[in-house]
Design an enzyme around this catalytic site. Structure first.
Site, PDB file in Angstrom:
ATOM      1  N   GLU A 144       2.109   4.567   9.549  1.00  0.00           N
ATOM      2  CA  GLU A 144       1.746   5.289   8.335  1.00  0.00           C
ATOM      3  C   GLU A 144       0.337   5.858   8.519  1.00  0.00           C
ATOM      4  O   GLU A 144      -0.607   5.114   8.786  1.00  0.00           O
ATOM      5  CB  GLU A 144       1.781   4.343   7.144  1.00  0.00           C
ATOM      6  CG  GLU A 144       1.338   4.945   5.824  1.00  0.00           C
ATOM      7  CD  GLU A 144       1.314   3.906   4.706  1.00  0.00           C
ATOM      8  OE1 GLU A 144       1.173   4.306   3.543  1.00  0.00           O
ATOM      9  OE2 GLU A 144       1.422   2.692   5.010  1.00  0.00           O
ATOM     10  N   GLU A 230      -2.119   6.728  -5.387  1.00  0.00           N
ATOM     11  CA  GLU A 230      -1.888   5.289  -5.474  1.00  0.00           C
ATOM     12  C   GLU A 230      -2.761   4.734  -6.598  1.00  0.00           C
ATOM     13  O   GLU A 230      -3.962   4.516  -6.392  1.00  0.00           O
ATOM     14  CB  GLU A 230      -2.233   4.588  -4.155  1.00  0.00           C
ATOM     15  CG  GLU A 230      -1.253   4.870  -3.038  1.00  0.00           C
ATOM     16  CD  GLU A 230      -1.544   4.053  -1.793  1.00  0.00           C
ATOM     17  OE1 GLU A 230      -0.605   3.687  -1.077  1.00  0.00           O
ATOM     18  OE2 GLU A 230      -2.745   3.775  -1.531  1.00  0.00           O
TER      19      GLU A 230
END
Length: 452
Positions: A144, A230
Site C-alpha cells: 500500500e 481517513e
C-alpha cells in the site's frame, strides 16, 4: 385550437429541455460498504473501522462526507476510508477498468484531484495506491502506497520515517512499516497543505521500489488508484471536488526507470554473478559496465542481459572490480544504478572476501549501517581489511567494534584478534554511523575487501 396546441407543444419542449439540462441527482450512501458507479470510477463509503453511521453525497467525479459519527483511537487505525477509485477493490472493479496492469507495461498513470477540508476533526486527506504480486484483487493487496495531502490532529503514518523524497515538485517525508497485513510506504507532505494536485502515480511507485524489493518490482501489478480521507473523528465537510485517473501503455515511449544497485553471489577467483532490482517500464536489455580497482571510475561495457542478472567470467583472482548497470529500450537509456565493489577470491583454492552493508536505521540527516565481511574463498582467511566509501557530503560520526580509519571519504576497518580467522562461508561484522545533507536519502554503494 391550433394556436393552443402550438403553445402546448412549445411549453412541453421547453420543459423537456430544462429537465434534460439538469444534473443527475446525487447518490447518498450510508451503507457500511455501499458503493456507486460514477462514470469510469467507483465511489465507496468504506466504513470499515466503526459501527457508527457515516454518509457521503456523491457527484459525477467526487463526494462529500455529510455525517461521520465514528470515533477512532489516534494511536491506532482510522474509522473509514471514503474514497473514489480507478481499478479494483475487493473484486469490485470500475467500469472497463484498465487495472490490474503489470507495472512494466505502464507508461503513465496520471491522476489529479481537488479537495476541501473542514476546520475541525482529526483526519488525513490521502491517495491509496495498491500493488500486488499477481492479479488477484479479491482481498488484501501486498503493498500500500499512501500519499498524504493533509494531516489534521495527532496522527501519523504507519511505521517510522526512514527517508525523504522530492516527487512531483514537492518534498515528502517517507515512512515505511506494516499494518500486519501488508507493507505500507507513506509519503507525508511537507510545506503547505495540498488542495489541488496533478501527478504521475508511477513516480511514487518507482521511488517505492528503491526502498526495497519487499515493496514490489516492475513484474508486480498496479491494482487500484484511490483517493479520499481517513477520519479518526469528525470529518463532516471533507470533500473530493474533482478526481481523475488514467493509465497508458508504455510501448517504449519513454526510457525505463533506473535499475537497483547490484548485489553479488557466487563470487569465485574468476567470476562474479550480479543480481539487481528490475527497472520500471519497458526494458529491451540491461547494459553491464565494469571498472577495475576499488576506486576506479574507468567503466567499460562488459555485457548485456535481458533479465536482471549477469555472470561476468574471465576475471583475475584476488582483484577488486566495480560494477554498475543501466537499462535501455527504443526510447533511450535509464540512469545508472548504484555501484557495487566485488573482490574475487584467490586462485588455487585460496581465500578471498567481500564486503556488503545494509542500513539498520535512517533519519533525516543520518543513518547507521551494519557491515558484513564474508570469506568467499575455499580456505580459511587469516585476517581481512574491509572498506566503505561514503558519498560526497557524508561524514563518519562513529564506528564499532573499534574506530575505523578515515581517509577522505573511505572508512577502513581491520579484523580484531577474535574475528580475523574466517572459515569458507563464514562472516564477521562491524558497523558505522554517518551524517548526510538534510533531505538526502543516499547511502554508500562502494565497498571493498582484501585478505592477506
Amino acid at each position: 385550437m391550433r394556436a393552443a396546441a402550438a403553445t402546448l407543444l412549445a411549453i412541453t419542449a421547453t420543459v423537456v429541455g430544462l429537465l434534460a439540462a439538469q444534473p443527475a441527482q446525487a447518490v447518498v450512501i450510508c451503507e457500511q460498504f455501499g458503493t456507486t458507479v460514477a462514470g469510469s470510477y467507483i465511489i465507496q463509503n468504506n466504513r470499515w473501522g466503526t459501527s457508527a453511521t457515516q454518509c457521503i453525497n456523491t457527484t459525477s467525479n467526487g463526494f462529500t462526507v455529510t455525517q461521520q459519527d465514528g470515533q477512532g483511537n489516534t494511536s491506532g487505525a482510522p474509522v473509514s476510508y471514503p474514497s473514489i477509485y480507478l481499478g479494483c477493490h475487493y473484486s469490485n472493479c470500475s467500469p472497463n477498468s484498465p487495472l490490474p496492469k503489470q507495472i512494466s507495461t505502464i507508461g503513465t498513470a496520471n491522476s489529479s484531484i481537488g479537495v476541501s477540508y473542514p476546520s475541525s476533526g482529526t483526519f488525513n486527506g490521502s491517495y491509496d495506491i495498491w500493488l500486488n504480486a499477481d492479479t488477484n484483487v479479491s482481498g488484501v493487496q501486498d503493498t500500500e502506497i499512501m500519499i498524504w495531502l493533509n494531516r489534521q490532529g495527532n496522527i501519523q503514518p504507519i511505521g517510522s520515517q526512514t527517508g525523504t523524497a522530492n516527487i512531483a515538485g514537492r518534498g515528502w517525508q517517507v515512512w515505511t512499516g506494516s499494518n500486519g497485513q501488508n507493507n505500507v510506504v507513506s509519503y507525508l507532505f511537507t510545506g503547505s497543505v495540498i488542495t489541488s494536485f496533478s501527478f504521475d502515480v508511477m513516480d511514487f511507485i518507482r521511488d517505492t521500489f528503491t526502498r526495497g524489493s519487499q515493496y514490489g518490482t516492475s513484474a508486480w501489478y498496479l491494482t487500484s488508484i484511490q483517493a479520499g480521507f481517513e477520519p479518526w473523528s469528525g470529518g463532516v465537510g471533507l470533500a473530493v471536488n474533482s478526481f481523475s485517473a488514467s493509465v497508458t501503455n508504455s510501448g517504449g515511449t519513454q526510457p525505463p526507470g533506473t535499475p537497483g544497485t547490484p548485489t553479488t553471489s557466487n563470487v569465485t577467483s574468476s567470476s562474479v554473478t550480479l543480481n539487481w532490482a528490475a527497472s520500471s517500464g519497458t526494458v529491451n536489455s540491461y547494459l553491464i559496465e565494469r571498472a577495475t580497482g576499488a576506486t576506479s571510475t574507468s567503466f567499460t561495457q562488459v555485457g548485456t542481459s535481458s533479465s536482471p542478472s549477469f555472470t561476468n567470467s574471465g576475471l583475475a583472482a584476488n582483484t577488486t572490480y566495480r560494477y554498475r548497470v543501466r537499462a535501455q529500450n527504443n526510447a533511450g537509456t535509464s540512469g545508472y544504478s548504484g555501484i557495487v565493489n566485488v573482490t574475487t577470491t584467490s586462485g588455487g583454492g585460496g581465500g578471498g572476501c567481500t564486503t556488503t552493508a545494509t542500513p539498520s536505521s535512517q533519519w533525516n540527516n543520518g543513518y547507521v549501517m551494519n557491515v558484513t565481511v564474508t570469506n568467499t574463498g575455499t580456505s580459511t582467511l587469516n585476517g581481512w581489511t574491509s572498506t566503505v566509501t561514503l558519498p560526497s557530503g557524508h561524514a563518519h560520526t562513529g564506528s564499532w567494534p573499534t574506530a575505523a580509519t578515515v581517509s577522505g571519504q573511505t572508512l577502513t576497518q581491520r579484523n580484531q584478534n577474535w574475528n580475523g580467522s574466517l572459515a569458507p562461508g563464514q562472516s564477521a561484522t562491524w558497523g558505522f554511523q554517518a551524517s548526510r545533507p538534510n533531505g538526502s536519502t543516499q547511502l554508500p554503494t562502494s565497498f571493498g575487501c582484501t585478505s592477506p
